[in-house]
Design a protein around this motif. Structure first.
Motif, PDB file in Angstrom:
ATOM      1  N   UNK A  30      16.292  30.741 -28.967  1.00  0.00           N
ATOM      2  CA  UNK A  30      16.242  32.049 -29.617  1.00  0.00           C
ATOM      3  C   UNK A  30      16.286  31.944 -31.138  1.00  0.00           C
ATOM      4  N   UNK A  31      16.003  30.757 -31.667  1.00  0.00           N
ATOM      5  CA  UNK A  31      15.955  30.583 -33.120  1.00  0.00           C
ATOM      6  C   UNK A  31      14.815  31.411 -33.703  1.00  0.00           C
ATOM      7  N   UNK A  32      15.064  32.000 -34.846  1.00  0.00           N
ATOM      8  CA  UNK A  32      14.083  32.899 -35.460  1.00  0.00           C
ATOM      9  C   UNK A  32      12.777  32.155 -35.765  1.00  0.00           C
ATOM     10  N   UNK A  33      11.675  32.633 -35.188  1.00  0.00           N
ATOM     11  CA  UNK A  33      10.366  32.021 -35.410  1.00  0.00           C
ATOM     12  C   UNK A  33       9.676  32.704 -36.580  1.00  0.00           C
ATOM     13  N   UNK A  34       8.859  31.957 -37.301  1.00  0.00           N
ATOM     14  CA  UNK A  34       8.179  32.490 -38.483  1.00  0.00           C
ATOM     15  C   UNK A  34       7.250  33.643 -38.113  1.00  0.00           C
ATOM     16  N   UNK A  35       6.560  33.506 -36.973  1.00  0.00           N
ATOM     17  CA  UNK A  35       5.570  34.509 -36.566  1.00  0.00           C
ATOM     18  C   UNK A  35       6.165  35.622 -35.708  1.00  0.00           C
ATOM     19  N   UNK A  36       7.490  35.746 -35.705  1.00  0.00           N
ATOM     20  CA  UNK A  36       8.109  36.763 -34.841  1.00  0.00           C
ATOM     21  C   UNK A  36       7.846  38.178 -35.349  1.00  0.00           C
ATOM     22  N   UNK A  37       7.525  38.315 -36.629  1.00  0.00           N
ATOM     23  CA  UNK A  37       7.138  39.610 -37.183  1.00  0.00           C
ATOM     24  C   UNK A  37       5.665  39.567 -37.565  1.00  0.00           C
ATOM     25  N   UNK A  55      12.528  40.985 -32.199  1.00  0.00           N
ATOM     26  CA  UNK A  55      12.325  39.763 -32.983  1.00  0.00           C
ATOM     27  C   UNK A  55      12.875  38.556 -32.232  1.00  0.00           C
ATOM     28  N   UNK A  56      14.045  38.684 -31.630  1.00  0.00           N
ATOM     29  CA  UNK A  56      14.653  37.578 -30.878  1.00  0.00           C
ATOM     30  C   UNK A  56      13.797  37.222 -29.666  1.00  0.00           C
ATOM     31  N   UNK A  57      13.352  38.236 -28.943  1.00  0.00           N
ATOM     32  CA  UNK A  57      12.538  37.980 -27.754  1.00  0.00           C
ATOM     33  C   UNK A  57      11.198  37.354 -28.142  1.00  0.00           C
ATOM     34  N   UNK A  58      10.573  37.888 -29.184  1.00  0.00           N
ATOM     35  CA  UNK A  58       9.311  37.313 -29.657  1.00  0.00           C
ATOM     36  C   UNK A  58       9.497  35.851 -30.045  1.00  0.00           C
ATOM     37  N   UNK A  59      10.605  35.561 -30.730  1.00  0.00           N
ATOM     38  CA  UNK A  59      10.876  34.184 -31.161  1.00  0.00           C
ATOM     39  C   UNK A  59      11.015  33.255 -29.966  1.00  0.00           C
TER      40      UNK A  59
END
Length: 584
Positions: A507-514, A439-443
């Protein structure tokens, strides 16, 4: 061939004792399996068969839609002509530039129609859609062909082929055992599939190739037997070859050199697609993949085949070589060709190269080169959505529903235009750092302005259109917050970390990370349903204790004990004969 044609009567089955057989039920079909390993049956291929049935159902639906759209187009053109409006001529429509979809001529052949009224058989309405015909080139027990006939609505004739007499007898026995529907629709022939397909060009709307090993020897004849707009379904189980274990063997069979990497299973899919395309091109044909799957121990592709000399010119645009760094596993693609447009004309030119320098710009190591592979999309997301919806609406009719719905869900969320994928664990192994969560990497990738998704091939794989320098910048920023121990300066990770990041990653949590499936906690990667899940023994092989890793020790012991009981009397006779010989 003549003998095979005469020998295709399903009722010509020798008498048999049901006590010698075990009844195996799968879906709506039941087959009789002899206690000896005479004819190949693979329980694990239930996933393969269920996926194929789901694709066939969607193909029949799409085929009907395309046919209706074509008739509506013709009707509109006819009305325009009758009203005196100017309409484009038939030749200008059929000779126009293709956009990769089905042209009018292929659709006409697909639908069993003709532009010339005098060629339409009497008693048939112009534009009538014929039931699709299916060819199963390597039928063995006939289970797949019988399931197609009994479970896929709207299907016409199913032709099952095999060049093994015991398999054909078993197939005919199973056809008869499955009642009137199977007997009416399924036909079994004793013939070499390659010869049969060559002598029946463009006759089948669907051709299914599921060999024990490589399909390479069947591809040339298979692409010729598929009708225009029809579908070829092809399985390859020689994964050691396709995944780089024997690169020279892969090149001899498929015309492509594979690379070992975390993405090797997706590369196997793309090598197979490139091989099918090369065979199709020899006959002015080309492929359009609708679904490409890596499951269990094999790859399976579903491609539509069309005829167009113009569209065939685009093939080099869909193929690429792959450069993979031996140090940091960075990879880059080199397209084979490019196009240059001027006014209304298009020129096809060789691709620009080299795509990389001799040394990796990230770590300074050399590159391995592989390919060519299919670098265009390997799925049609519209098809995938339709197949998944159909599977969910008929859940009770798929024995392997959980597995195939999980795979299709994951495929529906893949980035369709991104070849191959990264492994987050591989990146961290190169730098010898702790791994960020997915999730962090995707964000971080999303915050940098790029797209990212998972892949059905590997739970840890990540597809992204971000270039490798951006990926490494994100990892450099991660390591600054999570320092690593000093490593030898010549290591790839040390060389990468010695450079300052150009991009400052967030590395802020992105909405589309999941993905939607992850957010809803939908299962996407399921464990095997039982131990020793994998390919079974080829037909005719004697089962011994060394096969415990494939079949399980309990199964092997049971079979060996049964064989010993059956062979007790012959063994005693042999011993008595040996004793008498030694006395004399």
């Amino acid at each position: 061939m003549g003998g095979a044609e005469e020998d295709n009567n399903n009722t010509n089955t020798t008498p048999f004792d049901l006590n010698d057989y075990v009844v195996i039920k799968e879906g709506e079909a039941e087959i009789l399996m002899h206690s000896k390993n005479e004819v190949f049956y693979n329980k694990t291929q239930v996933n393969n068969r269920d996926m194929s049935i789901a694709v066939l159902r969607t193909f029949i639906s799409k085929r009907k839609e395309e046919h209706e759209a074509l008739l509506a187009k013709r009707m509109k053109r006819k009305e325009e002509r009758e009203s005196g409006m100017e309409a484009p001529s038939e030749s200008s429509v059929s000779n126009g530039k293709s956009n990769g979809k089905c042209e009018e001529t292929p659709q006409d052949e697909l639908c069993g129609t003709s532009e010339e009224p005098e060629k339409v058989p009497e008693g048939r309405g112009r534009g009538e859609l014929k039931p699709p015909r299916v060819l199963e080139a390597l039928s063995a027990t006939g289970l797949r062909a019988i399931r197609y006939a009994r479970e896929v609505e709207g299907l016409g004739q199913v032709v099952a082929l095999d060049n093994d007499k015991a398999s054909v007898e078993a197939c005919r026995r199973n056809i008869k055992f499955n009642g009137s529907v199977a007997s009416a629709k399924v036909e079994s022939n004793l013939v070499d599939a390659r010869v049969y397909m060559l002598t029946h060009p463009k006759e089948f709307d669907m051709v299914d190739l599921d060999p024990y090993g490589s399909p390479s020897v069947f591809l040339d004849s298979a692409v010729q037997s598929v009708a225009d707009g029809g579908m070829l379904m092809c399985t390859a189980t020689d994964m050691a070859v396709l995944c780089g274990g024997n690169g020279e063997v892969c090149y001899s069979k498929y015309g492509s050199y594979p690379l070992k990497g975390k993405y090797c299973h997706e590369m196997a899919l793309r090598v197979l697609l490139a091989c099918i395309e090369s065979h199709a091109n020899r006959y002015k044909r080309y492929i359009v993949p609708v679904l490409s799957v890596q499951m269990d121990f094999y790859v399976r592709v579903f491609v539509r085949i069309f005829t167009s000399a113009g569209e065939m010119k685009n093939t080099p645009l869909k193929l690429s070589y792959v450069y993979q760094c031996v140090g940091c596993d960075s990879f880059h693609l080199q397209p084979l060709a490019r196009t240059v447009s001027k006014n209304t004309s298009v020129r096809y030119l060789p691709g620009f190269g080299p795509a990389v320098s001799q040394e990796c710009s990230d770590c300074g190591k050399k590159y391995n080169m592989g390919g060519p592979i299919w670098s265009a999309p390997i799925h049609d997301q519209d098809w995938v959505t339709s197949i998944l919806a159909d599977v969910k609406s008929m859940k009770e009719r798929y024995p392997a529903f959980d597995r195939i719905s999980a795979v299709l869900t994951t495929i529906s969320e893949e980035l369709p235009d991104v070849p191959l994928f990264l492994s987050l664990h591989n990146l961290c192994a190169t730098l010898k750092c702790i791994s960020p969560s997915a999730v962090i990497f995707r964000s971080a990738v999303i915050n940098a302005g790029y797209r990212i998704s998972g892949t059905h091939v590997n739970p840890l794989g990540l597809k992204s259109d971000a270039p490798m320098e951006v990926i490494w910048d994100i990892m450099r920023c991660w390591v600054k917050n999570h320092p690593v121990k000093p490593q030898p300066p010549e290591d790839s990770g040390s060389v990468i970390l010695a450079k300052e990041p150009v991009l400052q990653a967030s590395f802020a949590r992105a909405v589309a990370s999941l993905s939607k499936a992850q957010a809803k906690k939908v299962a996407r990667f399921l464990p095997n349903p039982e131990r020793h899940w994998g390919p079974k023994l080829r037909a005719g092989r004697t089962i011994t204790s060394k096969h415990a890793s494939l079949l399980g020790p309990e199964t092997v012991n049971e079979i060996l004990n049964n064989n010993e009981e059956q062979d007790e009397e012959p063994e005693a006779k042999r011993k008595k004969t040996q004793d008498s010989t030694s006395i004399s």
